[in-house]
Every structure is written in C-alpha cells, then in structure tokens.
Design a protein around this motif. Structure first.
Motif, PDB file in Angstrom:
ATOM      1  N   GLU A  46      52.731  14.617  46.914  1.00 56.67           N
ATOM      2  CA  GLU A  46      54.120  15.018  47.144  1.00 56.67           C
ATOM      3  C   GLU A  46      54.248  16.531  47.307  1.00 56.67           C
ATOM      4  OE1 GLU A  46      58.002  13.549  47.705  1.00 56.67           O
ATOM      5  OE2 GLU A  46      56.129  12.468  47.304  1.00 56.67           O
ATOM      6  N   ARG A  47      55.018  16.927  48.330  1.00 56.05           N
ATOM      7  CA  ARG A  47      55.315  18.353  48.532  1.00 56.05           C
ATOM      8  C   ARG A  47      56.801  18.651  48.396  1.00 56.05           C
ATOM      9  NH1 ARG A  47      54.299  22.249  53.902  1.00 56.05           N
ATOM     10  NH2 ARG A  47      56.364  23.172  53.818  1.00 56.05           N
ATOM     11  N   GLY A  48      57.660  17.805  48.965  1.00 57.79           N
ATOM     12  CA  GLY A  48      59.097  18.067  48.887  1.00 57.79           C
ATOM     13  C   GLY A  48      59.893  17.122  49.759  1.00 57.79           C
ATOM     14  N   TYR A  63      64.286  20.825  49.793  1.00 55.62           N
ATOM     15  CA  TYR A  63      63.895  20.936  48.378  1.00 55.62           C
ATOM     16  C   TYR A  63      62.380  20.796  48.290  1.00 55.62           C
ATOM     17  CZ  TYR A  63      62.780  19.676  43.615  1.00 55.62           C
ATOM     18  OH  TYR A  63      62.198  19.635  42.379  1.00 55.62           O
ATOM     19  N   GLN A  64      61.713  21.797  47.688  1.00 53.43           N
ATOM     20  CA  GLN A  64      60.259  21.768  47.511  1.00 53.43           C
ATOM     21  C   GLN A  64      59.922  22.372  46.146  1.00 53.43           C
ATOM     22  OE1 GLN A  64      58.111  22.296  51.640  1.00 53.43           O
ATOM     23  NE2 GLN A  64      59.644  23.902  51.450  1.00 53.43           N
ATOM     24  N   LYS A  65      59.193  21.623  45.377  1.00 58.40           N
ATOM     25  CA  LYS A  65      58.853  22.099  44.044  1.00 58.40           C
ATOM     26  C   LYS A  65      57.715  23.121  44.128  1.00 58.40           C
ATOM     27  CE  LYS A  65      55.788  18.154  43.299  1.00 58.40           C
ATOM     28  NZ  LYS A  65      55.492  16.980  42.439  1.00 58.40           N
ATOM     29  N   THR A  70      46.665  24.066  39.841  1.00 57.36           N
ATOM     30  CA  THR A  70      45.576  23.309  40.461  1.00 57.36           C
ATOM     31  C   THR A  70      45.741  23.253  41.983  1.00 57.36           C
ATOM     32  OG1 THR A  70      45.344  21.940  38.474  1.00 57.36           O
ATOM     33  CG2 THR A  70      44.402  21.082  40.523  1.00 57.36           C
ATOM     34  N   ASP A  71      46.973  23.015  42.454  1.00 52.01           N
ATOM     35  CA  ASP A  71      47.230  22.943  43.892  1.00 52.01           C
ATOM     36  C   ASP A  71      47.043  24.305  44.570  1.00 52.01           C
ATOM     37  OD1 ASP A  71      47.739  20.264  43.793  1.00 52.01           O
ATOM     38  OD2 ASP A  71      49.924  20.443  43.780  1.00 52.01           O
ATOM     39  N   LYS A 151      50.436  34.552  45.346  1.00 53.18           N
ATOM     40  CA  LYS A 151      51.310  34.459  46.521  1.00 53.18           C
ATOM     41  C   LYS A 151      51.425  33.029  47.044  1.00 53.18           C
ATOM     42  CE  LYS A 151      50.991  39.148  48.308  1.00 53.18           C
ATOM     43  NZ  LYS A 151      50.761  39.975  49.520  1.00 53.18           N
ATOM     44  N   LEU A 152      50.690  32.117  46.439  1.00 49.56           N
ATOM     45  CA  LEU A 152      50.718  30.727  46.887  1.00 49.56           C
ATOM     46  C   LEU A 152      51.526  29.871  45.913  1.00 49.56           C
ATOM     47  CD1 LEU A 152      46.948  30.381  47.877  1.00 49.56           C
ATOM     48  CD2 LEU A 152      48.872  31.093  49.313  1.00 49.56           C
ATOM     49  N   LYS A 153      52.692  30.370  45.575  1.00 43.86           N
ATOM     50  CA  LYS A 153      53.494  29.688  44.558  1.00 43.86           C
ATOM     51  C   LYS A 153      54.344  28.564  45.125  1.00 43.86           C
ATOM     52  CE  LYS A 153      53.952  33.594  41.344  1.00 43.86           C
ATOM     53  NZ  LYS A 153      54.901  34.516  40.662  1.00 43.86           N
ATOM     54  N   GLU A 154      55.055  28.850  46.231  1.00 44.95           N
ATOM     55  CA  GLU A 154      56.047  27.888  46.728  1.00 44.95           C
ATOM     56  C   GLU A 154      56.235  28.054  48.233  1.00 44.95           C
ATOM     57  OE1 GLU A 154      60.633  26.469  45.621  1.00 44.95           O
ATOM     58  OE2 GLU A 154      59.687  28.170  44.595  1.00 44.95           O
TER      59      GLU A 154
END
Length: 229
Positions: A46-48, A63-65, A70-71, A151-154
């Motif tokens: 799941e991405r959003g 909407y994206q969590k 880990t991801d 920088k790879l948060k969201e």
C-alpha cells in the motif's frame, strides 16, 4: 437516399466520439500500490489513495502515508542499484467498474526528485479512465548522487486529469458526394432525368449559334424565302 442518410449518421457519430469533451461528469477512486524490491514477480504494498471528485474539472484529493524506515531503505537500495520503481493503480469508477494500470520510472530519478512525482489520468470521450501513468516532477538525471534517507519520507504527488483532444469535424457533405459519384461510376444509381435535363449544356450552345447566325445574315434568309416562292 437510405444509404446516404446512413453514412451521414455514421459520420456524425464519429464526430461526436472524436469531438474532444467527455459526455458526462463522474468520479473515480485510485488505490496506489508500489513495489520496492526488484523482481520478475513484484510484490505490491500500500502507498496511498487518490479520489477524483470531478472528472470534468479534475478536482482531486490525494492521501499518502509517510514511508516507514524499512520502506525508505528499500527505495534507496532500489535507486542505488539503478532499478525501476513500479506503481500499480487500481481504478474504481462511479459505475462500479474496476481497472488496473501499472507504470514505472527509474527509482534513482524518483529519489533525486525527493519523491515529487506526477500522476496522469487519461480519459476517453465517455469519461472512462483508459491510462494512469507515473512521471517524475523534476529534471532528475540519475547521476549517481547519494540521496539522504531523510529526504525519502513521503511522496508529494500532483494529479492531472487529461481529456481527449479535440479532433477535426468530418466534412460530411463532401464525403456523401464522393459516395454518390462512386456509386454512379459503378452503375449502382440510375439517372432518371429527362433528355433535356441531362444534355442541356450541349444543346444550348448549338441553339445560340443558330440564332446568332440567322441574325447576322438576314438577307440570305430573305433570298431563300423568295426563291421558294
């Protein structure tokens, strides 16, 4: 006449299809899933979610969590190995129908853009989603720069709804005239006009020449009449 009317209706139908605007408004929901490990049989997680409230206006909500630690590591490794990031888009339309689209971009381009991407949703004339494609928002070039994991948060995603482009309006008159001409050449249409209606363009010049000749030589006409007496 029946054939002519049928062809005209058919061309008008094509003009409606390729005219350029969708016929009615509606909504669509897009469930986003991504694959963060390179594999011939990718596993999507799941991405959003994207909700398009109006297909006419393109109004949408995304909407994206945030990505888990880990991801983030998986995505960083995917970029470092010059692999592709894959996105699965599961579209549910307002009529309940469902379609699935898969697209991909270089993971290094996505990482270098700080997860700024573009989702293009293309519609057909009836408002049905026909493609969902992913692109990177920036001009990332995959030059091998190491992207900090922070920088790879969201994902920051822009959604664009693309309508069919306007097509040319068919020239129905010229086309039906062409069909009639072809039918006449094949002998499929019988010409029921009278002799004068068919050949007036040949008869009129001859009559005009005779009238002009008589008017130019009245003495000859009179001599002929006297001799007859």
């Amino acid at each position: 006449m029946l054939m002519k009317g049928y062809c005209l209706c058919l061309l008008l139908q094509f003009g409606r299809i390729f005219g350029g605007n969708i016929e009615y408004d509606g909504w669509a929901n897009i469930n986003l899933q991504h694959a963060l490990i390179a594999s011939e049989n990718p596993v999507f997680t799941e991405r959003g979610n994207v909700t398009i409230q109006s297909l006419q206006t393109g109004l949408s909500t995304v909407y994206q969590k945030p990505l888990s630690q880990t991801d983030r590591v998986k995505l960083r490794d995917l970029a470092a190995n010059n692999e592709f990031y894959q996105l699965k888009s599961i579209v549910t339309a307002s009529d309940g129908s469902e379609s699935v689209f898969i697209s991909s971009v270089k993971a290094c381009m996505l990482a270098e853009s700080d997860l700024n991407d573009i989702l293009s949703v293309s519609l057909d004339y009836s408002g049905k989603v026909v493609t969902v494609t992913l692109a990177v928002a920036s001009t990332a070039t995959c030059e091998g720069a190491v992207v900090p994991i922070d920088k790879l948060k969201e994902f920051s995603t822009s959604v664009y709804v693309r309508h069919p482009e306007n097509g040319p309006v068919p020239d129905t008159i010229t086309y039906t005239q062409k069909l009639e001409k072809q039918a006449k050449e094949k002998g499929e249409v019988k010409d029921n006009r009278s002799f004068l209606a068919k050949y007036w363009m040949y008869i009129v010049p001859v009559v005009i020449i005779m009238v002009l000749s008589s008017a130019a030589n009245p003495d000859g006409a009179a001599t002929g009449n006297n001799a007859a007496r």
